[in-house]
Design an enzyme around this catalytic site. Structure first.
Site, PDB file in Angstrom:
ATOM      1  N   LYS A 125       0.834  -1.217   0.000  1.00 51.16           N
ATOM      2  CA  LYS A 125       0.000   0.000   0.000  1.00 51.16           C
ATOM      3  C   LYS A 125       0.862   1.259   0.000  1.00 51.16           C
ATOM      4  CE  LYS A 125      -3.680  -0.282   2.788  1.00 51.16           C
ATOM      5  NZ  LYS A 125      -4.461  -0.548   4.033  1.00 51.16           N
ATOM      6  N   ASN A 181      -9.363   9.038   8.197  1.00 51.64           N
ATOM      7  CA  ASN A 181      -9.655  10.078   7.219  1.00 51.64           C
ATOM      8  C   ASN A 181      -9.940  11.369   7.966  1.00 51.64           C
ATOM      9  OD1 ASN A 181      -9.380   8.650   4.762  1.00 51.64           O
ATOM     10  ND2 ASN A 181     -11.264   7.583   5.246  1.00 51.64           N
ATOM     11  N   ARG A 240     -11.296  14.261   7.408  1.00 57.33           N
ATOM     12  CA  ARG A 240     -12.222  15.151   6.695  1.00 57.33           C
ATOM     13  C   ARG A 240     -13.637  14.595   6.839  1.00 57.33           C
ATOM     14  NH1 ARG A 240     -13.168  11.191   3.034  1.00 57.33           N
ATOM     15  NH2 ARG A 240     -11.332  10.111   2.240  1.00 57.33           N
TER      16      ARG A 240
HETATM   17  P1  ADP Z   1      -7.653   4.134   0.651  1.00 55.02           P
HETATM   18  O1  ADP Z   1      -7.121   5.182   1.551  1.00 55.02           O
HETATM   19  O2  ADP Z   1      -7.026   4.120  -0.699  1.00 55.02           O
HETATM   20  O3  ADP Z   1      -9.153   4.112   0.610  1.00 55.02           O
HETATM   21  P2  ADP Z   1      -7.621   2.002   2.664  1.00 55.02           P
HETATM   22  O4  ADP Z   1      -6.406   1.699   3.457  1.00 55.02           O
HETATM   23  O5  ADP Z   1      -8.716   2.761   3.332  1.00 55.02           O
HETATM   24  O6  ADP Z   1      -7.191   2.735   1.295  1.00 55.02           O
HETATM   25  O7  ADP Z   1      -8.234   0.646   2.107  1.00 55.02           O
HETATM   26  C1  ADP Z   1      -9.304   0.634   1.195  1.00 55.02           C
HETATM   27  C2  ADP Z   1      -9.859  -0.770   1.059  1.00 55.02           C
HETATM   28  O8  ADP Z   1      -8.833  -1.669   0.599  1.00 55.02           O
HETATM   29  C3  ADP Z   1     -10.349  -1.396   2.353  1.00 55.02           C
HETATM   30  O9  ADP Z   1     -11.661  -1.015   2.682  1.00 55.02           O
HETATM   31  C4  ADP Z   1     -10.259  -2.874   2.023  1.00 55.02           C
HETATM   32  O10 ADP Z   1     -11.332  -3.291   1.221  1.00 55.02           O
HETATM   33  C5  ADP Z   1      -8.972  -2.931   1.196  1.00 55.02           C
HETATM   34  N1  ADP Z   1      -7.805  -3.209   2.076  1.00 55.02           N
HETATM   35  C6  ADP Z   1      -6.920  -2.320   2.571  1.00 55.02           C
HETATM   36  N2  ADP Z   1      -5.993  -2.916   3.365  1.00 55.02           N
HETATM   37  C7  ADP Z   1      -6.291  -4.232   3.367  1.00 55.02           C
HETATM   38  C8  ADP Z   1      -5.723  -5.405   3.995  1.00 55.02           C
HETATM   39  N3  ADP Z   1      -4.653  -5.310   4.777  1.00 55.02           N
HETATM   40  N4  ADP Z   1      -6.324  -6.599   3.774  1.00 55.02           N
HETATM   41  C9  ADP Z   1      -7.420  -6.711   2.988  1.00 55.02           C
HETATM   42  N5  ADP Z   1      -7.998  -5.661   2.359  1.00 55.02           N
HETATM   43  C10 ADP Z   1      -7.456  -4.439   2.538  1.00 55.02           C
END
Ligand code: ADP
Length: 453
Positions: free
Chosen positions: A158, A290, A292
């Site tokens: 990520k 988040n 915001r």
């Molecule tokens: P963004 O900031 O791009 O929205 P997030 O960290 O909030 O990214 O993650 C968005 C989505 O990605 C989560 O709701 C989930 O569906 C998937 N996701 C993120 N991290 C994981 C993880 N460690 N394992 C499984 N799914 C994940």
């Protein structure tokens, strides 16, 4: 006291802020791009100033032009909405230094939570459980592979600066990891100007459950319950609801406590959201905060009766939250469907163009937040969301029935939308039974004939 607010955004959220301002007797100033001249927020705000060309980089992302407009129009505060500059710490700082209130947290909190690796580290130190993963960003492939093996496949790579579901890659073994690691870094560099990535255990089929936080500048931090946002496509939310059909009262209590702890660790002020992934056994892990207002905030507003935009403005004004945790009642069930100008039958290809006929549903338990109207042309430059349908009632069953009914009434002609897709989901047994995880959409699309949309 805030008497006039510049709205540094467009579309439905700009309109939502205009509405709150009008009810509070606060003047609103819309800033807009050349592509948004006919947009409703421009027509309904008290004043409007054009700040540049159609591309966001020439208008809604131009902090210099937005601050100039704020100075010319003599506003006291800027509401950034979501997206665009809403989580830009430098912009918040610029506002602060120009003596214009930024309706959001302090730039320090935005910076801390904006780097996802720092955010995880901060809340972990405060005792909140995070997804097992690398200690901060990983730069070299050799170090990254070692970390991935230690965590155990599958892993997810990520972007530390990530958002909007972009820059995430899943790897199941060393070979796919090596490839995905480089792709993720490149994607992150392109999307966020920052190629730094971190690694997490990939949680299989989790639920995405987030808690709404309100924190004032006098140290009071409250939660307004959760939203279950598990129905996602490519990590982007499509449907959100509250309460989550998965949470037991005990788990809800534990997660709410953790959410408050995380917000306190970020020295948070204003409205914010703590996001968790929850596995089938009920283990929950913080993923990000988040800093915001969220797209899905109306779900919480309908369940609690609390106007989150007004609360944001009051908090920016330095006021104390006028209620305590025990005053917040969770008496309804609400479901939000994001209505996008996309063709779900053709891989969700964007469908910009002119809406020849627009008729929004109404009646008991139905709320529509949208900037669309008959004759409105959707510009191709921005997000494809044209509205949000929020249906609520005393039980989940009634909220579901109302959603189906309202979707059947919602007429948008001239373009393709996700309305028929939502209708199919509202009558799908898996969703009706409250069993949707983040893997739901892929499964639903694979077993549903596209001629239904
Ligand atoms: P963004 O900031 O791009 O929205 P997030 O960290 O909030 O990214 O993650 C968005 C989505 O990605 C989560 O709701 C989930 O569906 C998937 N996701 C993120 N991290 C994981 C993880 N460690 N394992 C499984 N799914 C994940």
């Amino acid at each position: 006291m805030i008497k006039k607010i510049l709205i540094a955004n467009r579309g439905e959220i700009a309109l939502r802020i205009v509405r709150a301002c009008r009810e509070m007797g606060i003047k609103s100033l819309a800033v807009y791009s050349e592509a948004d001249v006919q947009s409703l927020h421009v027509q309904l705000a008290d004043e409007a100033i054009c700040i540049g060309g159609p591309r966001s980089s020439d208008s809604y992302l131009r902090a210099d032009r937005i601050i100039s407009a704020a100075e010319i129009a003599d506003v006291d505060a800027i509401h950034p909405g979501y997206g665009f500059l809403s989580e830009n710490a430098k912009f918040a700082e610029q506002c602060e230094s120009c003596n214009i209130k930024f309706i959001g947290p302090k730039s320090k909190s935005i910076r801390m939570m904006g780097d996802k690796a720092v955010a995880k580290d901060t809340v972990r130190k405060a005792g909140v459980i995070t997804v097992p993963g690398s200690d901060g960003p990983v730069d070299s492939e050799a170090e990254a592979v070692k970390t991935a093996r230690k965590i155990g496949y599958p892993v997810i790579i990520k972007a530390v600066a990530g958002g909007g579901g972009k820059g995430m890659r899943i790897a199941h073994n060393d070979i796919s990891f090596a490839k995905e690691f480089h792709v993720a870094r490149k994607e992150a560099e392109k999307a966020f100007g920052n190629g730094s990535v971190y690694i997490e255990k990939y949680i299989e089929k989790p639920r995405h459950i987030e808690f709404q936080i309100l924190a004032d500048s006098h140290g009071k931090v409250l939660h307004l319950g959760e939203r279950d946002c598990s129905v996602q496509r490519r990590h982007q939310k499509l449907i959100e609801e509250s309460p989550s059909p998965f949470l037991t009262p005990g788990l809800r209590k534990k997660m709410a406590k953790a959410a408050i702890k995380a917000a306190e660790a970020a020295e948070y002020q204003n409205a914010g959201t703590i996001e968790f992934l929850v596995d089938a056994k009920g283990n929950y892990y913080f993923i990000e905060m988040n800093t915001r207002i969220q797209v899905e905030h109306p779900v919480t507003e309908e369940v609690t009766g609390i106007d989150l935009i007004k609360q944001q403005i009051n908090i920016a004004n330095g006021e104390k939250l006028s209620f305590d945790q025990s005053d917040i009642k969770f008496e309804k069930h609400a479901i939000e469907c994001r209505i996008n100008a996309e063709d779900p039958a053709r891989n969700f290809i964007p469908s910009p163009g002119t809406i020849s006929l627009y008729y929004a549903p109404g009646g008991l338990g139905v709320r529509v937040d949208s900037h669309a109207y008959s004759g409105y042309s959707i510009p191709p430059y921005y997000d494809s969301m044209i509205g949000k349908l929020i249906c609520y009632g005393p039980t989940r069953k009634i909220a579901l029935q109302r959603s189906y009914r309202a979707l059947s009434e919602y007429l948008v002609r001239g373009i393709k939308t996700t309305i028929p897709l939502h209708k199919a989901i509202m009558s799908d047994p898996v969703f009706i039974e409250g069993k949707a995880t983040t893997a739901y959409m892929e499964d639903f699309m694979s077993r549903t004939p596209t001629d239904l949309f």
